[in-house]
Design an enzyme around this catalytic site. Structure first.
Site, PDB file in Angstrom:
ATOM      1  N   ASN A  10      43.241  33.826  63.857  1.00 50.58           N
ATOM      2  CA  ASN A  10      44.007  33.171  62.716  1.00 50.58           C
ATOM      3  C   ASN A  10      45.386  32.624  63.544  1.00 50.58           C
ATOM      4  O   ASN A  10      46.303  34.104  63.402  1.00 50.58           O
ATOM      5  CB  ASN A  10      43.740  34.427  61.446  1.00 50.58           C
ATOM      6  CG  ASN A  10      44.943  33.269  60.313  1.00 50.58           C
ATOM      7  OD1 ASN A  10      45.598  33.065  60.664  1.00 50.58           O
ATOM      8  ND2 ASN A  10      44.784  33.901  59.599  1.00 50.58           N
ATOM      9  N   LYS A  17      46.479  36.909  64.147  1.00 46.47           N
ATOM     10  CA  LYS A  17      45.981  37.991  63.886  1.00 46.47           C
ATOM     11  C   LYS A  17      44.756  37.761  64.374  1.00 46.47           C
ATOM     12  O   LYS A  17      44.077  36.482  65.065  1.00 46.47           O
ATOM     13  CB  LYS A  17      45.704  37.538  62.503  1.00 46.47           C
ATOM     14  CG  LYS A  17      46.843  38.682  61.525  1.00 46.47           C
ATOM     15  CD  LYS A  17      46.626  38.433  59.960  1.00 46.47           C
ATOM     16  CE  LYS A  17      47.605  38.257  59.155  1.00 46.47           C
ATOM     17  NZ  LYS A  17      47.343  37.470  58.149  1.00 46.47           N
ATOM     18  N   ARG A  91      40.195  30.612  62.031  1.00 48.90           N
ATOM     19  CA  ARG A  91      40.664  30.142  61.276  1.00 48.90           C
ATOM     20  C   ARG A  91      41.668  28.826  61.122  1.00 48.90           C
ATOM     21  O   ARG A  91      42.843  28.844  61.947  1.00 48.90           O
ATOM     22  CB  ARG A  91      41.658  30.906  60.341  1.00 48.90           C
ATOM     23  CG  ARG A  91      41.666  30.197  58.796  1.00 48.90           C
ATOM     24  CD  ARG A  91      42.829  32.021  58.163  1.00 48.90           C
ATOM     25  NE  ARG A  91      42.451  31.271  56.716  1.00 48.90           N
ATOM     26  CZ  ARG A  91      44.037  30.816  56.315  1.00 48.90           C
ATOM     27  NH1 ARG A  91      45.238  32.095  56.770  1.00 48.90           N
ATOM     28  NH2 ARG A  91      44.045  31.186  54.971  1.00 48.90           N
ATOM     29  N   HIS A 180      42.308  28.930  50.674  1.00 46.73           N
ATOM     30  CA  HIS A 180      41.379  29.711  50.815  1.00 46.73           C
ATOM     31  C   HIS A 180      39.784  29.387  50.469  1.00 46.73           C
ATOM     32  O   HIS A 180      39.329  30.572  49.978  1.00 46.73           O
ATOM     33  CB  HIS A 180      42.151  30.641  49.284  1.00 46.73           C
ATOM     34  CG  HIS A 180      43.251  31.463  49.672  1.00 46.73           C
ATOM     35  ND1 HIS A 180      44.220  31.019  48.144  1.00 46.73           N
ATOM     36  CD2 HIS A 180      43.935  31.457  50.095  1.00 46.73           C
ATOM     37  CE1 HIS A 180      45.350  31.676  48.624  1.00 46.73           C
ATOM     38  NE2 HIS A 180      44.903  31.421  49.563  1.00 46.73           N
ATOM     39  N   GLY A 210      46.967  36.659  45.923  1.00 42.35           N
ATOM     40  CA  GLY A 210      47.372  37.593  47.007  1.00 42.35           C
ATOM     41  C   GLY A 210      48.129  37.154  47.155  1.00 42.35           C
ATOM     42  O   GLY A 210      49.492  37.196  46.434  1.00 42.35           O
ATOM     43  N   GLY A 212      49.763  34.640  48.950  1.00 39.65           N
ATOM     44  CA  GLY A 212      48.809  32.867  48.238  1.00 39.65           C
ATOM     45  C   GLY A 212      48.345  33.708  46.711  1.00 39.65           C
ATOM     46  O   GLY A 212      48.035  34.190  47.568  1.00 39.65           O
ATOM     47  N   ARG A 241      55.803  31.472  45.789  1.00 38.56           N
ATOM     48  CA  ARG A 241      55.854  29.845  45.406  1.00 38.56           C
ATOM     49  C   ARG A 241      55.380  29.200  44.031  1.00 38.56           C
ATOM     50  O   ARG A 241      55.268  30.258  43.851  1.00 38.56           O
ATOM     51  CB  ARG A 241      54.535  29.715  46.510  1.00 38.56           C
ATOM     52  CG  ARG A 241      54.163  29.386  47.447  1.00 38.56           C
ATOM     53  CD  ARG A 241      52.764  28.879  48.446  1.00 38.56           C
ATOM     54  NE  ARG A 241      53.180  29.735  49.471  1.00 38.56           N
ATOM     55  CZ  ARG A 241      51.805  30.056  49.493  1.00 38.56           C
ATOM     56  NH1 ARG A 241      49.834  29.277  49.220  1.00 38.56           N
ATOM     57  NH2 ARG A 241      51.441  30.779  50.596  1.00 38.56           N
ATOM     58  N   ARG A 284      53.707  45.943  43.565  1.00 38.53           N
ATOM     59  CA  ARG A 284      53.455  47.357  43.134  1.00 38.53           C
ATOM     60  C   ARG A 284      55.310  47.134  42.897  1.00 38.53           C
ATOM     61  O   ARG A 284      55.826  48.063  41.976  1.00 38.53           O
ATOM     62  CB  ARG A 284      53.452  47.890  44.838  1.00 38.53           C
ATOM     63  CG  ARG A 284      51.918  47.835  44.755  1.00 38.53           C
ATOM     64  CD  ARG A 284      51.481  48.456  46.114  1.00 38.53           C
ATOM     65  NE  ARG A 284      52.037  47.035  47.338  1.00 38.53           N
ATOM     66  CZ  ARG A 284      51.560  46.799  48.945  1.00 38.53           C
ATOM     67  NH1 ARG A 284      50.573  48.041  49.157  1.00 38.53           N
ATOM     68  NH2 ARG A 284      51.896  46.171  48.614  1.00 38.53           N
ATOM     69  N   GLY A 330      45.033  41.237  47.595  1.00 35.64           N
ATOM     70  CA  GLY A 330      46.109  42.186  47.279  1.00 35.64           C
ATOM     71  C   GLY A 330      46.109  42.089  45.997  1.00 35.64           C
ATOM     72  O   GLY A 330      45.709  43.730  45.539  1.00 35.64           O
ATOM     73  N   VAL A 331      46.065  40.666  45.224  1.00 36.54           N
ATOM     74  CA  VAL A 331      46.612  42.122  43.861  1.00 36.54           C
ATOM     75  C   VAL A 331      45.101  41.691  42.761  1.00 36.54           C
ATOM     76  O   VAL A 331      45.753  42.703  41.946  1.00 36.54           O
ATOM     77  CB  VAL A 331      48.099  40.816  43.052  1.00 36.54           C
ATOM     78  CG1 VAL A 331      47.996  41.407  41.361  1.00 36.54           C
ATOM     79  CG2 VAL A 331      48.923  41.003  44.074  1.00 36.54           C
ATOM     80  N   GLY A 332      44.154  40.927  43.248  1.00 35.10           N
ATOM     81  CA  GLY A 332      43.275  40.872  42.015  1.00 35.10           C
ATOM     82  C   GLY A 332      42.877  42.255  42.792  1.00 35.10           C
ATOM     83  O   GLY A 332      41.489  43.095  41.358  1.00 35.10           O
ATOM     84  N   ASN A 334      44.018  45.222  43.539  1.00 32.50           N
ATOM     85  CA  ASN A 334      44.665  46.630  43.034  1.00 32.50           C
ATOM     86  C   ASN A 334      45.440  46.550  42.611  1.00 32.50           C
ATOM     87  O   ASN A 334      46.024  48.022  41.606  1.00 32.50           O
ATOM     88  CB  ASN A 334      45.335  46.591  44.356  1.00 32.50           C
ATOM     89  CG  ASN A 334      44.743  46.913  45.755  1.00 32.50           C
ATOM     90  OD1 ASN A 334      44.012  47.590  45.753  1.00 32.50           O
ATOM     91  ND2 ASN A 334      44.895  46.290  46.663  1.00 32.50           N
ATOM     92  N   GLU A 384      38.233  37.501  55.193  1.00 28.17           N
ATOM     93  CA  GLU A 384      37.587  36.124  55.333  1.00 28.17           C
ATOM     94  C   GLU A 384      37.407  36.529  57.042  1.00 28.17           C
ATOM     95  O   GLU A 384      36.838  35.938  57.164  1.00 28.17           O
ATOM     96  CB  GLU A 384      38.987  35.198  55.206  1.00 28.17           C
ATOM     97  CG  GLU A 384      39.786  35.214  54.083  1.00 28.17           C
ATOM     98  CD  GLU A 384      40.966  34.908  53.351  1.00 28.17           C
ATOM     99  OE1 GLU A 384      41.780  36.025  53.061  1.00 28.17           O
ATOM    100  OE2 GLU A 384      41.214  33.469  53.346  1.00 28.17           O
TER     101      GLU A 384
END
Ligand code: ADP
Length: 402
Positions: A10, A17, A91, A180, A210, A212, A241, A284, A330-332, A334, A384
């Site tokens: 990526n 990455k 990616r 995504h 996340g 995004g 954003r 967080r 990440g958000v969804g 945790n 992913e």
């Protein structure tokens, strides 16, 4: 040949990455991050199992970065030239109109990826650089492009069309593409797998939250709507954003605040969303500020949830019948507070979250709605890299008609 590992790359404008993935077992054999390419001091962090190796020093370009990564693989006992790499999966952020599935990369495909640069000027040149470097360093290994837009390539015309002058739109490729896609496809596939059903039987809403963030409506395994558009700026409120705004704000700021195009673009992409409203972009930290009674943080949270619920409602109407709602990223994955707020008060539609299930900390896919709930609410970790690895290997083993 029995090679089964896939190198997933990526590539960003100044970073790469990567993961070496076992697509069958699903594990990352090794992973790492190259940062600050082109700057005076670059940095590579390479992880194999519990072991982390770091390297600092100038990294001139993507090829040099990947070359150093290959050295690190060799130093840690995994010479990529002989490790049995069956494919490299890249990616690629934008597939434009052309690419609706993972694609074996040849010179023509690479030229097309270069041609699409205007649709994602930050990402596409970097994606192309990653591909060129990997082709140079692993010339005998097939390279596969997996596009972030592909899953949404078949959006119905009514969902993909902007109501602007049709000729202008056609001329400049202006339509809703969605992003995504690899995550939305992977997560909705996992839900079907967990339920033991064919994806064709299910109507799903997937909430990828996340840094995004995007939502999608999926009918019978096919995406019928999504929140991101020509670029990943449209739709939900995100870390930095804005998501949806009145498009007139763009011209208004140019006129009344003398901001040029780049400044407005920067404002909406990097200094808006949760960060623009509260000063922090990590959920967080946002949660801590809300707990402390910070008014701006509470407003940011409320605006985020308001937009999210608006789309959940829209997709319930579009789908007519909803079988599952799934939180990921990440958000969804945790943030139980976000999940509870997103679906609060929807019992009349058969949608609810069980408090104990929602609050239980876990890293695995799980149901958080009550037993026998009409709509099943899931938390499913996205992956992913694994999705890209599997797609790449599938294509290499079964290339189909060209
Ligand atoms: P990206 O879009 O960069 O891939 P991720 O899916 O990794 O982002 O999500 C990153 C975001 O997830 C962080 O910015 C943070 O807001 C959120 N996050 C991560 N862990 C937690 C947690 N334990 N609780 C709440 N939010 C979290």
């Amino acid at each position: 040949m029995t090679a089964t590992l896939v190198l997933v790359i990526n590539s960003g404008s100044s970073s790469i990455k990567y993961q070496l993935v076992d697509p069958v077992g699903g594990d990352a054999v090794a992973s790492g991050l190259v940062e600050r390419i082109g700057e005076p001091e670059g940095h590579i962090r390479h992880k194999v199992g519990e072991r982390t190796v770091e390297r600092r020093g100038r990294i001139a370009d993507h090829t040099e970065g990947l070359r150093q990564v290959f050295d690190l693989f060799a130093e840690t006992g995994q010479d990529l030239a002989s490790a049995g790499v069956g494919a490299v999966g890249h990616r690629v952020v934008h597939g434009g109109e052309e690419f609706n599935a993972p694609t074996l990369i040849d010179d023509d495909v690479l030229a097309e990826i270069h041609r699409l640069r205007e649709l994602a000027p930050l990402h596409m040149p970097a994606n192309a650089a990653g591909i060129e470097s990997a082709r140079e360093l692993l010339p005998d290994v097939p390279q596969v492009a997996v596009f972030d837009t592909a899953f949404f390539n078949g959006l119905p015309a009514a969902a993909r069309t902007y109501a602007i002058d049709a000729k202008v739109a056609r001329e400049h490729g202006i339509r809703r593409y969605g992003f995504h896609g690899t995550s939305h496809e992977f997560v909705s596939g996992r839900v079907a797998e967990i339920l033991g059903k064919d994806p064709a039987e299910l109507n799903q809403i997937v909430l990828h939250l996340g840094n995004g963030a995007s939502a999608s409506a999926i009918r019978g395994g096919r995406a019928v709507d999504t929140t991101m558009g020509l670029t990943p700026l449209e739709g939900l409120v995100m870390g930095t954003r804005s998501g949806d705004i009145d498009p007139a704000i763009f011209g208004y700021l140019q006129r009344v605040a003398s901001m040029d195009t780049d400044s407005v673009d920067d404002l909406l992409n990097r200094n808006s969303g949760i960060k623009g409203l509260s000063g922090v972009n990590d959920f967080r930290e946002l949660g801590e500020l809300v707990e402390l009674g910070d008014v701006a943080a509470k407003l940011a949270f409320d605006v985020y949830i308001h937009r999210l619920r608006r789309y959940i409602g829209a997709y319930m109407v579009e789908l007519g019948r909803v079988d599952t709602i799934t939180f990921t990223a990440g958000v969804g994955e945790n943030d139980a507070v976000v999940r509870a707020a997103a679906l609060a008060g929807l019992e009349g539609y058969g949608i609810s979250v069980d408090e104990a299930r929602n609050n239980a900390k876990s890293k695995v896919a799980r149901v958080i709605s009550p037993v026998a709930s009409p709509v099943i609410v899931f938390v499913v970790p996205t992956n992913e890299e694994l999705a890209i690895a599997r797609a790449a290997l599938r294509l290499v083993r079964n290339p189909g008609p060209s």
